[in-house]
Motif scaffolding. Sequence first.
Motif, PDB file in Angstrom:
ATOM      1  N   ALA A   7       0.950  -1.201   0.070  1.00 57.48           N
ATOM      2  CA  ALA A   7      -0.155   0.110  -0.041  1.00 57.48           C
ATOM      3  C   ALA A   7       0.846   1.487  -0.024  1.00 57.48           C
ATOM      4  CB  ALA A   7      -0.805   0.066   1.393  1.00 57.48           C
ATOM      5  N   ARG A   8       1.998   1.348   0.870  1.00 57.40           N
ATOM      6  CA  ARG A   8       2.594   2.557   0.826  1.00 57.40           C
ATOM      7  C   ARG A   8       3.333   2.779  -0.469  1.00 57.40           C
ATOM      8  NH1 ARG A   8       5.097   4.911   5.511  1.00 57.40           N
ATOM      9  NH2 ARG A   8       3.331   4.914   7.099  1.00 57.40           N
ATOM     10  N   ALA A  68       0.972   4.284  -3.042  1.00 58.66           N
ATOM     11  CA  ALA A  68       0.603   5.333  -2.550  1.00 58.66           C
ATOM     12  C   ALA A  68       1.709   6.304  -3.185  1.00 58.66           C
ATOM     13  CB  ALA A  68       0.579   5.681  -1.094  1.00 58.66           C
ATOM     14  N   ARG A  77      -4.766  -4.701   1.640  1.00 57.77           N
ATOM     15  CA  ARG A  77      -4.431  -3.330   1.871  1.00 57.77           C
ATOM     16  C   ARG A  77      -3.875  -2.590   0.487  1.00 57.77           C
ATOM     17  NH1 ARG A  77      -3.324  -1.858   7.530  1.00 57.77           N
ATOM     18  NH2 ARG A  77      -2.457   0.262   6.642  1.00 57.77           N
ATOM     19  N   ARG A 115      -5.685   0.399  -1.289  1.00 59.21           N
ATOM     20  CA  ARG A 115      -5.143   1.800  -1.651  1.00 59.21           C
ATOM     21  C   ARG A 115      -5.398   2.058  -3.260  1.00 59.21           C
ATOM     22  NH1 ARG A 115      -2.790   6.086   0.375  1.00 59.21           N
ATOM     23  NH2 ARG A 115      -2.552   5.009   2.443  1.00 59.21           N
TER      24      ARG A 115
END
Length: 210
Positions: free
Chosen positions: A109-110, A113, A136, A140
């Motif tokens: 997810a990071r 993003a 996740r 996202r």
Amino acid sequence: MTETLYPFLRRDPLDVTASTVEKARESLELRRRVLDEMEGPLVACAAALAAAFRGGGRLFTFGNGGSSTDAQSVADLFIGRGLPAVSLAADTALVTALGNDVGFEVVFARQLAALGGEGDIACALSTSGGSANVLRGLERAAGLRMVTVGFAGSGGGRMAEERLAEHLFVIPSSSVHRIQEAQATLYHVLAELVSAARETSSHQGSADAG
């Protein structure tokens, strides 16, 4: 001790041969079944991916364990066709840093993003459909208005229950080995369909320009 750890070594060679033949038969039948049952969804997914690539979109793939190597294979299939693709599990330094410093559930997810955006594609692979970091990642991706694709097995897990992927392919098996084999068949066919769709669009564009 050896017999306890490796009981298959005690089998008659003929039993091993028979087991291998049976597994090959099961694998072939499952691959044929999913190709037959998922032909329509594969074509629809290929059209969506081809449109995303035409619009400048990039493909981000992710998964854990064996599914991480499958994610790399998916990315490589598209890169080999001249399309931008990245496996989010491939950067071990980043994955382990995020897992250690923030939490393993955010490792995909990071990255999405930071790297993804509207019009890009997120392709998640899981044999269970329940891996927290994979879910996740899909969440996202949906928030970023990316095209979402999911490959799962064992009923699809939360990936299916929560409809986290627009294009979801659930392999009807509980065997990790059969699931991954059938998933490989599907994403190879998907890559071929996307390539064919892009070529068709390119030819039509040339004809219109002429």
